[in-house]
Design a protein around this motif. Structure first.
Motif, PDB file in Angstrom:
ATOM      1  N   ARG A 195      20.585 -34.321 -66.747  1.00 25.50           N
ATOM      2  CA  ARG A 195      20.959 -33.911 -67.887  1.00 25.50           C
ATOM      3  C   ARG A 195      19.719 -33.267 -68.541  1.00 25.50           C
ATOM      4  N   GLY A 196      18.589 -33.926 -68.450  1.00 26.84           N
ATOM      5  CA  GLY A 196      17.416 -33.787 -69.054  1.00 26.84           C
ATOM      6  C   GLY A 196      16.974 -32.530 -68.366  1.00 26.84           C
ATOM      7  N   ALA A 197      17.092 -32.140 -67.169  1.00 25.78           N
ATOM      8  CA  ALA A 197      16.592 -30.837 -66.756  1.00 25.78           C
ATOM      9  C   ALA A 197      17.418 -29.773 -67.259  1.00 25.78           C
ATOM     10  N   LYS A 198      18.586 -29.959 -67.405  1.00 34.93           N
ATOM     11  CA  LYS A 198      19.423 -28.932 -67.988  1.00 34.93           C
ATOM     12  C   LYS A 198      18.911 -28.793 -69.430  1.00 34.93           C
ATOM     13  N   GLU A 199      18.761 -29.670 -70.127  1.00 34.20           N
ATOM     14  CA  GLU A 199      18.358 -29.504 -71.328  1.00 34.20           C
ATOM     15  C   GLU A 199      16.928 -29.005 -71.579  1.00 34.20           C
ATOM     16  N   ALA A 200      15.934 -29.275 -70.812  1.00 32.70           N
ATOM     17  CA  ALA A 200      14.687 -28.530 -70.703  1.00 32.70           C
ATOM     18  C   ALA A 200      14.752 -27.183 -70.476  1.00 32.70           C
TER      19      ALA A 200
END
Length: 517
Positions: free
Chosen positions: A356-361
């Protein structure tokens, strides 16, 4: 023969015309009366014409006589060539006329005519420094290399024409493909005229193409001293040459010299990405991790680049993904929001399984600038979040035909290079490569192993520590996919997909998903 008959016919026509006009004047009658010295002279029409011509002839002879008298007086005063110059004046005038005609013919694209007029001028003037220069240029334009070479060589003995002769011979060698001799002649020409900008540029180009990086740096310094190059441009180009010099030394195995040369190249231009990468590796060999970190951070602030991220990861090759992410925060925080920063951070988050953090990044990159790398990271994140296979397959289909993103592109000819080089392999332009996206090739190049690297992190199992090596080093199974296949092709929606056993071109998003998991 025909020309001789033509001249005879013209001469006879002129005689007949004069006879006709003389008879016509005689038949007209009338008299011409002249008064001179208290006497009256009565002349018929023909006699008047003859008298007029005689008067013109007498005046002309008088002027010639006056000129001869002045020449004799100069001779008596010590000018030994005054009388000979007087009699050669007409010859000289014809010689300069031939020289002028030759120059005009050469400029008009008539080299053979120019060559003939040059030979006439040389015979009349006896001034080889003028006429042989025209002869050499005309012979060169006419494709007569032997005559041109002989003419250029004859001008070497004269100090006034030596520089021009050397440059002419240099052009001859370049046309023949003898760049080694041309380089020596260019160096000799530069010793004759050290501030000649065109010769400086040509010598620098030949030295760079021949791999003489030390000589190229000397020539570049000479351009700076002559005022032909701004100091800021000089520092960058000197750094480029120093970098290539470091690479040569590194290839030869002289590690100490290579380290010093790489560090010097980075000192000259801290924002030069290849120099920063090599300098960081050189500092790591000296076990100077702080120095390597400082060099890479400074270059990253100027322009984030995958190679800089790879070099930064190599500082601590055995760290865990969590430790690497933490260490990278200090690097990424300096350029937050930039595209390369977002992509690198997303890859690091995939390594720690923070999908999820990768997608937000990634932010809006998959929509605003959907490159192969951004879409591949998005597909890996969606896969890790448990998205349906159809959705992930759709993203992969877009990734396989999307733009590759920034590459090393020549600003002069647009050629794309896999690695940075100081001289473009296509147009030989020096210092013309920049890291940008090629406009004409955004949707025309298929994906490769380097573009789909992040798909490794779509695997459902635990992820081992991964070394970031630009975009190239983040995958095993999916990277093997692209390495095994010569070209990745997505079947069009309206076409039947090829069976997998028909060859390597039959790879589809389904197969990528299968191998990734």
């Amino acid at each position: 023969m025909l020309w001789s008959l033509t001249k005879i016919a013209v001469f006879l026509g002129l005689v007949a015309g004069l006879a006709f006009f003389a008879g016509h004047f005689s038949e007209q009658g009338g008299l011409v009366r002249l008064w001179a010295f208290d006497q009256e002279f009565t002349l018929g029409p023909v006699a008047a014409v003859i008298a007029l011509l005689a008067l013109v002839l007498i005046v002309w002879l008088g002027l010639k006589l006056v000129g001869f008298v002045f020449a004799a007086l100069r001779f008596l005063n010590g000018d030994e060539t005054a009388i000979s110059r007087y009699f050669d004046r007409n010859r000289e005038r014809r010689g300069y006329a031939a020289l002028s005609d030759g120059l005009i013919a050469l400029a008009s694209g008539e080299p053979n005519t120019a060559l003939a007029r040059a030979r006439t001028a040389e015979r009349l003037l006896q001034k080889p420094e003028l006429t042989r220069l025209l002869t050499a240029q005309a012979a060169e334009a006419a494709g007569d290399s032997r005559a041109a070479t002989e003419a250029w060589k004859s001008l070497l003995s004269d100090e006034q024409t030596r520089f021009v002769a050397v440059r002419g011979l240099m052009r001859q060698k370049l046309a023949a493909g003898d760049t080694a001799t041309a380089m020596k002649l260019a160096a000799q020409a530069l010793t004759l005229k050290p501030k000649h900008s065109e010769t400086q540029d040509l010598l620098l180009k030949l030295q760079a193409e021949g791999g003489d990086w030390k000589g190229a740096r000397d020539t570049l310094s000479q351009k700076l001293r002559s005022g032909a190059l701004p100091r800021s441009v000089y520092r960058r180009r000197d750094a480029l040459l120093a970098l290539q010099e470091a690479k040569v030394v590194l290839d030869e195995g002289a590690s100490i010299e290579a380290r010093e040369a790489a560090i010097e190249a980075n000192r000259l231009s801290p924002d030069l990405i290849p120099a920063a990468v090599i300098a960081a590796h050189a500092l790591l060999e000296k076990d100077d991790r702080k120095g390597a970190t400082r060099v890479l951070k400074k270059a990253w602030e100027a322009q984030p680049h995958p190679d800089l991220a790879a070099a930064f990861a190599a500082i601590e090759p055995d760290e865990s993904p969590e430790a690497r992410l933490k260490r990278f925060r200090s690097l990424l925080g300096k350029t937050a929001g930039q595209e390369e920063t977002r992509l690198t951070e997303a890859e690091l988050l995939l390594a720690v399984e923070d999908f999820r953090g990768a997608k937000e990044a990634l932010g809006p990159l998959p929509e605003t600038h959907p490159t192969q790398r951004a879409l591949a990271i998005l597909a890996a994140a969606e896969r890790g979040l448990g998205a349906p296979d159809d959705e992930v397959r759709h993203i992969l289909s877009q990734a396989l035909t999307a733009s590759r993103g920034p590459e090393w592109v020549c600003d002069k000819c647009g050629a794309v290079h896999g690695q940075w080089v100081p001289i473009c392999a296509s147009c030989s332009g020096f210092d013309t490569l920049s890291w940008r996206e090629p406009e004409a090739m955004r949707t025309s190049r298929p994906a490769s192993d380097t573009d789909l690297a992040p798909l490794l992190f779509a695997a459902s199992g635990p992820v081992a520590p991964v070394e970031i090596a630009s975009v190239d080093g983040a995958a095993d199974e999916v990277l093997q996919l692209a390495a095994e296949e010569a070209e990745v092709i997505v079947s069009p929606p309206d076409a039947e997909p090829k069976p997998a056993d028909e060859g390597p071109d039959a790879i589809t998003p389904d197969e990528i998903l299968r191998r990734a998991t």
